[in-house]
Design a protein around this motif. Structure first.
Motif, PDB file in Angstrom:
ATOM      1  N   ARG A 108       0.844  -1.207   0.000  1.00  0.00           N
ATOM      2  CA  ARG A 108       0.000   0.000   0.000  1.00  0.00           C
ATOM      3  C   ARG A 108       0.875   1.251   0.000  1.00  0.00           C
ATOM      4  O   ARG A 108       0.495   2.277  -0.573  1.00  0.00           O
ATOM      5  CB  ARG A 108      -0.901   0.022   1.225  1.00  0.00           C
ATOM      6  N   TYR A 109       1.998   1.172   0.691  1.00  0.00           N
ATOM      7  CA  TYR A 109       2.924   2.299   0.816  1.00  0.00           C
ATOM      8  C   TYR A 109       4.340   1.798   0.546  1.00  0.00           C
ATOM      9  O   TYR A 109       4.597   0.589   0.525  1.00  0.00           O
ATOM     10  CB  TYR A 109       2.838   2.912   2.217  1.00  0.00           C
ATOM     11  N   LEU A 130       1.881   5.437   5.745  1.00  0.00           N
ATOM     12  CA  LEU A 130       2.204   6.665   5.038  1.00  0.00           C
ATOM     13  C   LEU A 130       3.424   7.322   5.679  1.00  0.00           C
ATOM     14  O   LEU A 130       3.466   7.512   6.898  1.00  0.00           O
ATOM     15  CB  LEU A 130       1.026   7.632   5.081  1.00  0.00           C
ATOM     16  N   ASP A 156       6.360   8.612   0.730  1.00  0.00           N
ATOM     17  CA  ASP A 156       5.181   8.567  -0.142  1.00  0.00           C
ATOM     18  C   ASP A 156       4.776   9.964  -0.600  1.00  0.00           C
ATOM     19  O   ASP A 156       4.380  10.161  -1.758  1.00  0.00           O
ATOM     20  CB  ASP A 156       4.007   7.913   0.597  1.00  0.00           C
ATOM     21  N   SER A 171       4.789  10.990  -4.457  1.00  0.00           N
ATOM     22  CA  SER A 171       3.478  11.243  -5.053  1.00  0.00           C
ATOM     23  C   SER A 171       3.591  12.110  -6.302  1.00  0.00           C
ATOM     24  O   SER A 171       2.800  11.968  -7.242  1.00  0.00           O
ATOM     25  CB  SER A 171       2.547  11.897  -4.032  1.00  0.00           C
ATOM     26  N   TYR A 215      -1.446   2.516  -6.183  1.00  0.00           N
ATOM     27  CA  TYR A 215      -0.789   3.374  -5.186  1.00  0.00           C
ATOM     28  C   TYR A 215      -1.426   4.762  -5.168  1.00  0.00           C
ATOM     29  O   TYR A 215      -1.715   5.312  -4.101  1.00  0.00           O
ATOM     30  CB  TYR A 215       0.683   3.451  -5.545  1.00  0.00           C
ATOM     31  N   GLN A 274      -4.593   4.632  -3.387  1.00  0.00           N
ATOM     32  CA  GLN A 274      -4.394   4.534  -1.946  1.00  0.00           C
ATOM     33  C   GLN A 274      -4.055   5.905  -1.348  1.00  0.00           C
ATOM     34  O   GLN A 274      -4.591   6.291  -0.315  1.00  0.00           O
ATOM     35  CB  GLN A 274      -3.272   3.539  -1.640  1.00  0.00           C
ATOM     36  N   LEU A 275      -3.162   6.641  -1.997  1.00  0.00           N
ATOM     37  CA  LEU A 275      -2.789   7.961  -1.485  1.00  0.00           C
ATOM     38  C   LEU A 275      -3.997   8.884  -1.427  1.00  0.00           C
ATOM     39  O   LEU A 275      -4.120   9.703  -0.513  1.00  0.00           O
ATOM     40  CB  LEU A 275      -1.691   8.576  -2.350  1.00  0.00           C
TER      41      LEU A 275
END
Length: 206
Positions: free
Chosen positions: A148-149, A155, A159, A163, A184, A187-188
């Motif tokens: 996920r990260y 986080l 990340d 981004s 990703y 998710q962010l």
């Protein structure tokens, strides 16, 4: 109060996101790119000699460079959040990604943009930029497999820094080639501070 000198359509958007995550008081001082040259306005040189953004002012300090700003803000205001514990394997990975964003990752992407804007044939640069871009973005995508990260399943500033690279891939219409980066980005975007940063940046352009 922290003051962020923010240029539209620039890397300083992620500093807005970081400040929102930190829940600190700050002020955005907006600047607009020249509509023809796309360069930053000369007013930014009164803040920092390079005339670039992001730049923050805090407690009498003027700090440029996204990575340095991120490290400074996280060290001072995050209270143990947004970074793994120093001295751990996770911290070394975190530090690598934090700096990868503004070194290996961004250079070929910028070269591609400059070649496209210039519009002339090149003997070497265009092919080099394409090859290096494919290499670093594939590395990024592969590193996100099953995650996920980027680090420690949470986080972090890594990340937030990366981004910007993910959004370039998205804006270039290439997410179909990089499924892990596509997931990703989704998710962010689940983070309320990420959504607020988008709105704040749009408002700063108005």
């Amino acid at each position: 109060m922290i003051k962020l000198h923010h240029l539209n359509k620039s890397r300083s958007k992620r500093i807005i996101w970081l400040l929102e995550e930190l829940n600190v008081k700050y002020e955005v001082v907006p600047y607009q790119r020249d509509s023809v040259t796309f360069l930053a306005p000369p007013e930014l040189k009164s803040v920092h000699p390079l005339g670039k953004s992001p730049v923050i002012e805090d407690d009498g300090l003027i700090i440029a460079e996204s990575g340095a700003i991120s490290e400074y803000l996280i060290d001072k205001y995050a209270d143990g959040q947004l970074a793994p514990a120093r001295g751990t394997k996770e911290y070394a990975e975190y530090s690598q990604w934090l700096h990868f964003a503004e070194s290996s990752a961004i250079l070929p992407l910028l070269l591609k943009m400059f070649v496209a804007k210039d519009g002339c044939e090149t003997n070497f640069l265009a092919d080099y930029a394409d090859l290096e871009t494919a290499k670093v973005i594939q590395f990024f995508d592969n590193s996100l497999a099953g995650k996920r990260y980027l680090v420690a399943d949470q986080l972090t500033g890594a990340d937030i820094m990366m981004s910007f690279i993910a959004e370039i891939v998205k804006n270039n219409g290439e997410l179909d080639k990089y499924k892990n980066i596509a997931a990703y980005i989704e998710q962010l975007a689940t983070h309320p501070a990420f959504i607020r940063a988008d709105k704040i940046e749009l408002d700063a352009q108005a």
